[in-house]
Design a protein around this motif. Sequence first.
Motif, short mmCIF file in Angstrom:
data_model
loop_
_atom_site.label_atom_id
_atom_site.label_comp_id
_atom_site.label_asym_id
_atom_site.label_seq_id
_atom_site.Cartn_x
_atom_site.Cartn_y
_atom_site.Cartn_z
N TRP A 1 6.42 0.80 -13.81
CA TRP A 1 6.27 0.91 -12.57
C TRP A 1 4.74 0.77 -11.96
O TRP A 1 4.67 0.41 -10.72
CB TRP A 1 7.13 1.51 -11.97
N SER A 2 4.13 1.95 -12.44
CA SER A 2 2.73 2.00 -12.51
C SER A 2 1.74 1.34 -11.97
O SER A 2 0.92 0.48 -11.06
CB SER A 2 2.08 3.26 -13.04
N SER A 3 1.79 -0.01 -12.93
CA SER A 3 1.63 -1.45 -13.36
C SER A 3 1.98 -2.21 -11.52
O SER A 3 1.47 -3.25 -11.61
CB SER A 3 1.40 -2.21 -14.26
N LYS A 4 2.57 -2.03 -11.72
CA LYS A 4 3.73 -3.11 -10.50
C LYS A 4 2.89 -2.47 -9.02
O LYS A 4 3.55 -1.61 -7.95
CB LYS A 4 4.68 -3.08 -10.21
N VAL A 5 1.63 -3.50 -8.82
CA VAL A 5 0.76 -2.54 -7.40
C VAL A 5 1.85 -3.29 -6.05
O VAL A 5 1.57 -5.24 -6.19
CB VAL A 5 -0.86 -2.77 -7.54
N ILE A 6 2.54 -2.99 -5.02
CA ILE A 6 2.36 -3.86 -3.98
C ILE A 6 1.34 -4.24 -2.56
O ILE A 6 0.53 -2.91 -2.58
CB ILE A 6 3.20 -3.02 -3.18
N GLU A 7 0.55 -5.43 -2.88
CA GLU A 7 0.00 -5.37 -1.76
C GLU A 7 0.63 -6.17 -0.85
O GLU A 7 1.36 -6.81 -0.33
CB GLU A 7 -1.15 -6.58 -2.72
N PRO A 8 -0.09 -6.13 0.47
CA PRO A 8 0.15 -6.54 1.42
C PRO A 8 -0.17 -8.86 1.84
O PRO A 8 -1.19 -8.64 0.85
CB PRO A 8 -1.03 -6.02 2.59
N ASN A 9 0.46 -9.36 2.11
CA ASN A 9 0.35 -10.35 1.93
C ASN A 9 -0.38 -11.05 2.83
O ASN A 9 -0.46 -11.21 4.40
CB ASN A 9 1.88 -11.46 2.19
N ASN A 10 -1.74 -11.12 3.22
CA ASN A 10 -2.83 -11.59 3.31
C ASN A 10 -3.10 -13.55 3.75
O ASN A 10 -3.68 -13.28 4.94
CB ASN A 10 -4.33 -11.22 3.06
N ASN A 11 -2.07 -13.94 2.63
CA ASN A 11 -2.10 -15.56 3.69
C ASN A 11 -0.99 -15.72 4.01
O ASN A 11 -0.28 -17.17 4.15
CB ASN A 11 -1.18 -15.74 1.93
N SER A 12 -0.06 -14.61 4.92
CA SER A 12 0.66 -15.38 6.02
C SER A 12 0.24 -15.37 7.04
O SER A 12 -1.28 -15.69 7.49
CB SER A 12 1.80 -13.87 5.70
N PHE A 13 1.33 -16.08 8.18
CA PHE A 13 0.71 -16.78 9.01
C PHE A 13 0.22 -15.26 10.95
O PHE A 13 1.93 -14.35 10.17
CB PHE A 13 1.02 -18.34 9.29
N VAL A 14 -0.83 -15.51 11.06
CA VAL A 14 -0.69 -15.25 12.42
C VAL A 14 -1.00 -16.23 13.57
O VAL A 14 -1.57 -17.04 13.26
CB VAL A 14 -1.65 -13.86 11.75
#
Length: 222
Positions: A159-172
């Motif tokens: 579980w520690s290797s599964k880093v959740i990151e924000p989706n900076n490729n989303s549209f705004v």
Amino acid sequence: MDLDDTNLEDLNDSNDSEDYVHITPAEVLELMEETWVNEKFAPEILPNKTEVVDIILEQIKSMEVNIKNLSNDDFTKNIYQLEVDKLRFMVTSYLRTRLEKIESYVVHILKEEEKRVEKGESKYLSEQEYKFAQDYSRSMDRYFNKIMNFCPNLTSDTWSSKVIEPNNNSFVFMKSKKTIEGLPIDITNADSDLVDIKSGSRVIICYSSIEELVKNGDVNLI
């Protein structure tokens, strides 16, 4: 009852800046609203704006003292109270949004903060937020390590290797505060088409293409 004129650091620069500018009450309120909306719609956590928050909180305290001195029969008392409530809502929502992002992406955020420290750059988190992130991360580690005792076939690395990151490729949605030339539509593609955006234009675009423009104040999210 309005915000007082104030001198403060250039809020578009880093916290270590030694340059001071004069900023009007209306500009403080506008900056607070922009800061709040940008944080709300940006997928990642943005550099903290503690200077703006501190000014607004001080003004809220001052306004509340003045409100108490007004008669209950004074109609303007309710108007001023609404203004105070609006300011408090923006500050609370802004801080809550940042805490929610820390809770969602704590491992990623702390790793990025470590990289900034190594490069000698300013941290995005305030000191209080950074301490909260560290405490929250340790609590999560203890919790998952405890859970692993009931799952002998799983290790902490699972579980520690599964880093959740924000989706900076989303549209705004964004509004440009200045004319921007040669903006790549897709920053991940070296052959991406370039576009020119006029001041005041409103467009929908991939966040990764404008993330630095958001942080330096050239564009606002809407």
